[in-house]
Design a protein around this motif. Structure first.
Motif, PDB file in Angstrom:
ATOM      1  N   SER A 244       0.828  -1.202   0.000  1.00 13.41           N
ATOM      2  CA  SER A 244       0.000   0.000   0.000  1.00 13.41           C
ATOM      3  C   SER A 244       0.862   1.252   0.000  1.00 13.41           C
ATOM      4  N   LEU A 245       0.225   2.379  -0.319  1.00 15.77           N
ATOM      5  CA  LEU A 245       0.932   3.659  -0.322  1.00 15.77           C
ATOM      6  C   LEU A 245       1.478   3.970   1.068  1.00 15.77           C
ATOM      7  N   LYS A 246       0.674   3.754   2.111  1.00 14.89           N
ATOM      8  CA  LYS A 246       1.118   4.059   3.478  1.00 14.89           C
ATOM      9  C   LYS A 246       2.322   3.211   3.871  1.00 14.89           C
ATOM     10  N   SER A 247       2.307   1.940   3.494  1.00 19.49           N
ATOM     11  CA  SER A 247       3.440   1.065   3.815  1.00 19.49           C
ATOM     12  C   SER A 247       4.700   1.533   3.106  1.00 19.49           C
ATOM     13  N   ALA A 248       4.553   1.945   1.850  1.00 17.79           N
ATOM     14  CA  ALA A 248       5.700   2.444   1.094  1.00 17.79           C
ATOM     15  C   ALA A 248       6.249   3.726   1.713  1.00 17.79           C
ATOM     16  N   GLN A 249       5.366   4.602   2.171  1.00 12.22           N
ATOM     17  CA  GLN A 249       5.804   5.839   2.823  1.00 12.22           C
ATOM     18  C   GLN A 249       6.555   5.531   4.122  1.00 12.22           C
ATOM     19  N   ARG A 250       6.036   4.590   4.922  1.00 12.14           N
ATOM     20  CA  ARG A 250       6.698   4.240   6.186  1.00 12.14           C
ATOM     21  C   ARG A 250       8.074   3.634   5.936  1.00 12.14           C
TER      22      ARG A 250
ATOM     23  N   LEU B 214      19.432  23.891   9.935  1.00 18.52           N
ATOM     24  CA  LEU B 214      19.770  23.699   8.523  1.00 18.52           C
ATOM     25  C   LEU B 214      19.446  22.277   8.083  1.00 18.52           C
ATOM     26  N   GLY B 215      19.800  21.307   8.900  1.00 17.75           N
ATOM     27  CA  GLY B 215      19.510  19.915   8.567  1.00 17.75           C
ATOM     28  C   GLY B 215      18.020  19.649   8.452  1.00 17.75           C
ATOM     29  N   ILE B 216      17.248  20.197   9.386  1.00 15.89           N
ATOM     30  CA  ILE B 216      15.792  20.024   9.341  1.00 15.89           C
ATOM     31  C   ILE B 216      15.206  20.711   8.117  1.00 15.89           C
ATOM     32  N   ALA B 217      15.700  21.909   7.803  1.00 20.93           N
ATOM     33  CA  ALA B 217      15.192  22.661   6.647  1.00 20.93           C
ATOM     34  C   ALA B 217      15.474  21.944   5.334  1.00 20.93           C
ATOM     35  N   LEU B 218      16.612  21.278   5.238  1.00 22.59           N
ATOM     36  CA  LEU B 218      16.949  20.542   4.020  1.00 22.59           C
ATOM     37  C   LEU B 218      16.028  19.345   3.793  1.00 22.59           C
ATOM     38  N   LEU B 219      15.635  18.696   4.867  1.00 19.74           N
ATOM     39  CA  LEU B 219      14.903  17.440   4.759  1.00 19.74           C
ATOM     40  C   LEU B 219      13.382  17.614   4.730  1.00 19.74           C
ATOM     41  N   THR B 220      12.877  18.656   5.389  1.00 16.23           N
ATOM     42  CA  THR B 220      11.432  18.822   5.552  1.00 16.23           C
ATOM     43  C   THR B 220      10.654  18.846   4.242  1.00 16.23           C
ATOM     44  N   PRO B 221      11.077  19.609   3.218  1.00 18.57           N
ATOM     45  CA  PRO B 221      10.278  19.641   1.979  1.00 18.57           C
ATOM     46  C   PRO B 221      10.103  18.273   1.332  1.00 18.57           C
ATOM     47  N   PHE B 222      11.132  17.440   1.379  1.00 21.89           N
ATOM     48  CA  PHE B 222      11.039  16.138   0.736  1.00 21.89           C
ATOM     49  C   PHE B 222      10.128  15.195   1.521  1.00 21.89           C
ATOM     50  N   ILE B 223      10.155  15.299   2.850  1.00 20.59           N
ATOM     51  CA  ILE B 223       9.244  14.493   3.658  1.00 20.59           C
ATOM     52  C   ILE B 223       7.805  14.941   3.421  1.00 20.59           C
ATOM     53  N   ALA B 224       7.599  16.261   3.286  1.00 16.45           N
ATOM     54  CA  ALA B 224       6.256  16.780   3.017  1.00 16.45           C
ATOM     55  C   ALA B 224       5.721  16.254   1.682  1.00 16.45           C
ATOM     56  N   ILE B 225       6.564  16.246   0.655  1.00 15.22           N
ATOM     57  CA  ILE B 225       6.153  15.734  -0.656  1.00 15.22           C
ATOM     58  C   ILE B 225       5.831  14.250  -0.564  1.00 15.22           C
ATOM     59  N   LEU B 226       6.668  13.505   0.177  1.00 14.84           N
ATOM     60  CA  LEU B 226       6.447  12.070   0.320  1.00 14.84           C
ATOM     61  C   LEU B 226       5.127  11.778   1.019  1.00 14.84           C
TER      62      LEU B 226
ATOM     63  N   PRO C   9      10.582  -0.749  -8.073  1.00 10.52           N
ATOM     64  CA  PRO C   9       9.385  -0.540  -8.893  1.00 10.52           C
ATOM     65  C   PRO C   9       9.089  -1.772  -9.750  1.00 10.52           C
ATOM     66  N   PRO C  10       7.805  -2.017 -10.105  1.00 11.26           N
ATOM     67  CA  PRO C  10       6.675  -1.260  -9.588  1.00 11.26           C
ATOM     68  C   PRO C  10       6.318  -1.716  -8.176  1.00 11.26           C
ATOM     69  N   TRP C  11       6.123  -0.762  -7.260  1.00 12.21           N
ATOM     70  CA  TRP C  11       5.832  -1.138  -5.879  1.00 12.21           C
ATOM     71  C   TRP C  11       4.387  -1.578  -5.726  1.00 12.21           C
ATOM     72  N   ARG C  12       3.575  -1.259  -6.697  1.00 11.55           N
ATOM     73  CA  ARG C  12       2.227  -1.815  -6.726  1.00 11.55           C
ATOM     74  C   ARG C  12       1.928  -2.196  -8.164  1.00 11.55           C
ATOM     75  N   SER C  13       1.527  -3.416  -8.391  1.00 16.85           N
ATOM     76  CA  SER C  13       1.300  -3.900  -9.751  1.00 16.85           C
ATOM     77  C   SER C  13      -0.118  -4.469  -9.856  1.00 16.85           C
ATOM     78  N   PRO C  14      -0.862  -4.190 -10.937  1.00 19.29           N
ATOM     79  CA  PRO C  14      -0.503  -3.279 -12.024  1.00 19.29           C
ATOM     80  C   PRO C  14      -0.696  -1.821 -11.613  1.00 19.29           C
ATOM     81  N   ARG C  15      -0.043  -0.900 -12.335  1.00 17.01           N
ATOM     82  CA  ARG C  15      -0.107   0.515 -11.996  1.00 17.01           C
ATOM     83  C   ARG C  15      -1.311   1.135 -12.702  1.00 17.01           C
ATOM     84  N   LEU C  16      -2.442   1.092 -12.029  1.00 17.29           N
ATOM     85  CA  LEU C  16      -3.705   1.545 -12.590  1.00 17.29           C
ATOM     86  C   LEU C  16      -4.249   2.718 -11.782  1.00 17.29           C
ATOM     87  N   TRP C  17      -5.339   3.283 -12.264  1.00 22.87           N
ATOM     88  CA  TRP C  17      -6.018   4.344 -11.525  1.00 22.87           C
ATOM     89  C   TRP C  17      -6.636   3.796 -10.248  1.00 22.87           C
TER      90      TRP C  17
END
Length: 223
Positions: free
Chosen positions: A2-8, A126-138, A66-74
């Motif tokens: 699942s998406l949540k498992s992949a995020q974790r 600085l370390g937190i600022a570098l990492l935060t945007p990518f975690i937010a996107i994830l 990849p693919p972490w979920r198959s098939p990759r459908l809507w």
């Protein structure tokens, strides 16, 4: 998976990278510098620092290949009558791990300079600022693409772009970051742009099955 498992899993490997980098910088590096000549110490420090990134990144690639979920459908949302595709963790995940490594350099610097409060605080921020945007996107799984009877909507972190079926469309489907097969995405968009009578069926499981069957029939045709 699942998406949540992949995020974790992505967050786990990012955290592992941070821990390994801090151990390498704060404890192992001083020990090597004190135990070996400058040339050998530099080589060993570089090697261990390299391994603290490559080991978790390689393990991440094996576990979440990849693919972490198959098939990759809507994904079908019958309640909202829409199809959707979130950003795939395999697209943003490696960047999260790499930037966790970069950010952990600042964090380990903060630990090493703990007695110097100003330097330590700046390095930590600085370390937190570098990492935060990518975690937010994830964690927000953005960009996200949704389709309904009115058109296509691309959901970004800060803004949404809506494209009516009968209006101007992007030249290239935004499929690079999405957990949907690119060919299937392009086929779906063409279907709804060219066949207005099928738009009312968007968001139903029956339409999802028809899409799969139609796409499979095209792929099976000899070129």
């Amino acid at each position: 998976m699942s998406l949540k498992s992949a995020q974790r899993l992505t967050l786990f490997f990012a955290a592992l990278t941070v821990v390994l980098r801090i151990i390498s910088d704060v404890w192992i590096r001083p020990l090597l510098v004190a135990s070996f000549s400058s040339g050998h110490a530099l080589l060993l420090v570089t090697l261990i620092g390299f391994l603290s990134l490559i080991v978790p990144l390689g393990a991440y690639a094996l576990v979440l290949r990849p693919p972490w979920r198959s098939p990759r459908l809507w994904a079908v949302d019958a309640e909202k009558r829409e199809f959707s595709a979130n950003a795939t963790p395999t697209a943003i995940g490696p960047l999260v791990v790499v930037f966790a490594y970069i950010a952990s350099g600042a964090i380990s610097g903060a630990i090493a300079d703990f007695d110097t409060v100003a330097v330590s605080g700046f390095s930590l921020l600085l370390g937190i600022a570098l990492l935060t945007p990518f975690i937010a996107i994830l964690m927000t799984a953005r960009p996200r693409l949704t389709l309904n009877r009115d058109g296509m909507t691309l959901h970004g972190l800060r803004r949404h772009s809506h494209y009516p079926w009968d209006g101007p469309f992007p030249r290239r489907p935004p499929g690079q970051w999405l957990n949907v097969d690119r060919g299937f995405l392009a086929f779906t968009l063409d279907r709804y742009r060219l066949h207005a009578d099928t738009r009312d069926r968007i968001g139903t499981q029956a339409e999802m099955e028809d899409l799969q069957a139609a796409f499979a029939a095209i792929k099976d045709q000899p070129s």
